[in-house]
Design an enzyme around this catalytic site. Structure first.
Site, PDB file in Angstrom:
ATOM      1  N   TYR A  77      -1.757 -23.514  13.049  1.00  0.00           N
ATOM      2  CA  TYR A  77      -0.916 -23.118  14.163  1.00  0.00           C
ATOM      3  C   TYR A  77      -1.198 -24.017  15.347  1.00  0.00           C
ATOM      4  O   TYR A  77      -2.325 -24.440  15.569  1.00  0.00           O
ATOM      5  CB  TYR A  77      -1.012 -21.623  14.446  1.00  0.00           C
ATOM      6  CG  TYR A  77      -2.033 -21.089  15.399  1.00  0.00           C
ATOM      7  CD1 TYR A  77      -1.725 -20.913  16.754  1.00  0.00           C
ATOM      8  CD2 TYR A  77      -3.291 -20.678  14.965  1.00  0.00           C
ATOM      9  CE1 TYR A  77      -2.639 -20.352  17.627  1.00  0.00           C
ATOM     10  CE2 TYR A  77      -4.206 -20.114  15.835  1.00  0.00           C
ATOM     11  CZ  TYR A  77      -3.875 -19.952  17.167  1.00  0.00           C
ATOM     12  OH  TYR A  77      -4.775 -19.403  18.024  1.00  0.00           O
ATOM     13  N   TYR A 132       1.583  -7.019  15.444  1.00  0.00           N
ATOM     14  CA  TYR A 132       2.945  -7.416  15.056  1.00  0.00           C
ATOM     15  C   TYR A 132       3.211  -8.860  15.493  1.00  0.00           C
ATOM     16  O   TYR A 132       2.934  -9.235  16.625  1.00  0.00           O
ATOM     17  CB  TYR A 132       3.972  -6.472  15.699  1.00  0.00           C
ATOM     18  CG  TYR A 132       5.388  -6.907  15.432  1.00  0.00           C
ATOM     19  CD1 TYR A 132       5.920  -6.845  14.150  1.00  0.00           C
ATOM     20  CD2 TYR A 132       6.190  -7.420  16.456  1.00  0.00           C
ATOM     21  CE1 TYR A 132       7.212  -7.270  13.879  1.00  0.00           C
ATOM     22  CE2 TYR A 132       7.492  -7.839  16.203  1.00  0.00           C
ATOM     23  CZ  TYR A 132       7.994  -7.767  14.913  1.00  0.00           C
ATOM     24  OH  TYR A 132       9.261  -8.189  14.651  1.00  0.00           O
ATOM     25  N   GLY A 176      -7.319  -9.516  21.890  1.00  0.00           N
ATOM     26  CA  GLY A 176      -7.231  -8.245  21.148  1.00  0.00           C
ATOM     27  C   GLY A 176      -8.273  -8.189  20.043  1.00  0.00           C
ATOM     28  O   GLY A 176      -8.877  -7.136  19.788  1.00  0.00           O
ATOM     29  N   ASP A 177      -8.499  -9.302  19.383  1.00  0.00           N
ATOM     30  CA  ASP A 177      -9.505  -9.341  18.306  1.00  0.00           C
ATOM     31  C   ASP A 177     -10.912  -9.150  18.877  1.00  0.00           C
ATOM     32  O   ASP A 177     -11.757  -8.495  18.264  1.00  0.00           O
ATOM     33  CB  ASP A 177      -9.429 -10.671  17.560  1.00  0.00           C
ATOM     34  CG  ASP A 177      -8.028 -10.953  17.046  1.00  0.00           C
ATOM     35  OD1 ASP A 177      -7.336  -9.997  16.665  1.00  0.00           O
ATOM     36  OD2 ASP A 177      -7.619 -12.134  17.055  1.00  0.00           O
TER      37      ASP A 177
END
Ligand code: KDG
Length: 318
Positions: A91, A169, A260-261
C-alpha cells in the site's frame, strides 16, 4: 501458553517523503503495515508474548515483512507461498495530496493471503493462546481468507481462547451491504468487538450515541464487551452491563495510520495482564496517543512511556 495470536495480511507500506506526490517522488520509504500485525507488534512491545499468522511469498519481500515484525518481538507463523506464483500486497501512503491529509492507494489484489487455508497455518497456536484477534479487513480480501477467518475464530472459541474483532471497514475493499452481512455472520464467534462509531452508523446501520450503539450490539449479538471508538471524542465500552468512558490523551499527530490498532494493542495487553476494563481503556488510549506521534503503522512504545502518558508525565526528558 501464548498470550496473543493475530491473523491477517501484512503489506509493504511505501511512502514518499512528506509533501511529495507519488507521481513525482524519487524516494519511497519501506515499512511493514497491516492491522493485525500492528496489533501484535503493539502488544509485544508492551510485554505480551504475541504471534501473528499470515501467508506470504517466500521471497525477499515476504521475508522483509517477517524480519521487521520479528525485530519487535512478534513470533511469526507464516504459510510460505511459491514466490513465482504469489505476491506481497503493498500500500502506498501519501502524506498530503488529499484534504484529509493522507491518501492511501492499495495494490494488494491477489496477494498470497487471498489463497490462505486453515491447514497451512499453525492453528494449534490459536488453541494455545489466551487471546485471538483479527479484523474486518481479512474477510474482505477473498473467499478463502474469509473462510479461514471464520475457521480460526471457531477454533479459538472451541478452545476457550478469548476472541476479539475490530470492524475496520475499508471502503476500498468492499461495499457496506456486503461487509455488514459478512460481519454479522462472524459476530457469533466474537467475544470483544471494537467498532469505530462511524462504521457502526454507516456500515452496521446503527443509530444513536456510542452507548446506545454498544447496548444494541451487545444485546443482539451477545458480545462480552463492545468498545466503540469515537476518534478524538474518546471511547466507550460496555461490559457486564456497565458503561465505561475514556477520553483521548492529547498528542500531536504526526501519522494517524495505525492509531486504532495501537488502541487495541494497549487494551488487549492490559486485559492479558489482568487489568479491568477502565484500565484497558486507559492503556488503549495512551498507546494510541503515543502511536500518533510517530511515523509508520507500528506503535513502537514501552510500558514506561504508556504509564507516563496515563499518569500525565508529559514533560520533556533532558
Ligand atoms: O489500521 C491500519 C491499516 O489500515 C494499515 O495497516 C493497512 O491493514 C491495512 C489495511 O488493510 O488498510
Amino acid at each position: 501458553m501464548t498470550d496473543l495470536v493475530t491473523f491477517g495480511e501484512t503489506m509493504l507500506r511505501l511512502s514518499p517523503p512528506r509533501g511529495e506526490r507519488l507521481e513525482t517522488t524519487r524516494d519511497l520509504n519501506v515499512q511493514a503495515g497491516g492491522a493485525e500485525s500492528n496489533v501484535a507488534v503493539g502488544a509485544a512491545r508492551l510485554g505480551a508474548d504475541a504471534r501473528w499468522l499470515s501467508k506470504l511469498p517466500d521471497s525477499p519481500l515476504g521475508r522483509r515483512i517477517v524480519n521487521e515484525l520479528r525485530s519487535h518481538g512478534v513470533r511469526p507463523g507464516v504459510a510460505w507461498a511459491d514466490p513465482d506464483t504469489s505476491r506481497v500486497g503493498t500500500y502506498y501512503l501519501e502524506h498530503g495530496g488529499s484534504p484529509r491529509g493522507t491518501n492511501v492507494i492499495y495494490d494488494r489484489a491477489d496477494a498470497a493471503i487471498t489463497t490462505v487455508e486453515p491447514d497451512e497455518l499453525p492453528t494449534d497456536a490459536v488453541e494455545d493462546a489466551e487471546w485471538f484477534h483479527t479484523t474486518g479487513i481479512t474477510p474482505a480480501l477473498s473467499e478463502a481468507a474469509a473462510k479461514t477467518t471464520t475457521e480460526l475464530l471457531r477454533t479459538a472459541g472451541d478452545a476457550g481462547t478469548t476472541r476479539s474483532f475490530d470492524l475496520n471497514y475499508r471502503s476500498k475493499l468492499w461495499d457496506p451491504e456486503t461487509a455488514r452481512a459478512a460481519y454479522e455472520d462472524l459476530f457469533e464467534h466474537v467475544d470483544t468487538l471494537f467498532v469505530p462509531r462511524r462504521d457502526a452508523r454507516e456500515v452496521l446501520d446503527r443509530e444513536g450515541d456510542a452507548v446506545e450503539i454498544a447496548h444494541g450490539l451487545a444485546t443482539e449479538f451477545d458480545f462480552d464487551a463492545v468498545v466503540v471508538t469515537r476518534g478524538l471524542d474518546g471511547s466507550v465500552a460496555l461490559h457486564d452491563g456497565s458503561v465505561y468512558e475514556q477520553a483521548v490523551y492529547e498528542a500531536e499527530t504526526f501519522d494517524a495510520i495505525g492509531t486504532g490498532d495501537a488502541f487495541v494493542a494497549g487494551y488487549v495487553a492490559e486485559r492479558l495482564r489482568g487489568g479491568d476494563l477502565p484500565a484497558a481503556l486507559r492503556w488503549g488510549s495512551a498507546t494510541a496517543a503515543l502511536k500518533r506521534t510517530t511515523d509508520g503503522d507500528l506503535a513502537v512504545t514501552t510500558r514506561a512511556e504508556v504509564r507516563d502518558v496515563i499518569e500525565g508525565e508529559d514533560g520533556i526528558d533532558r
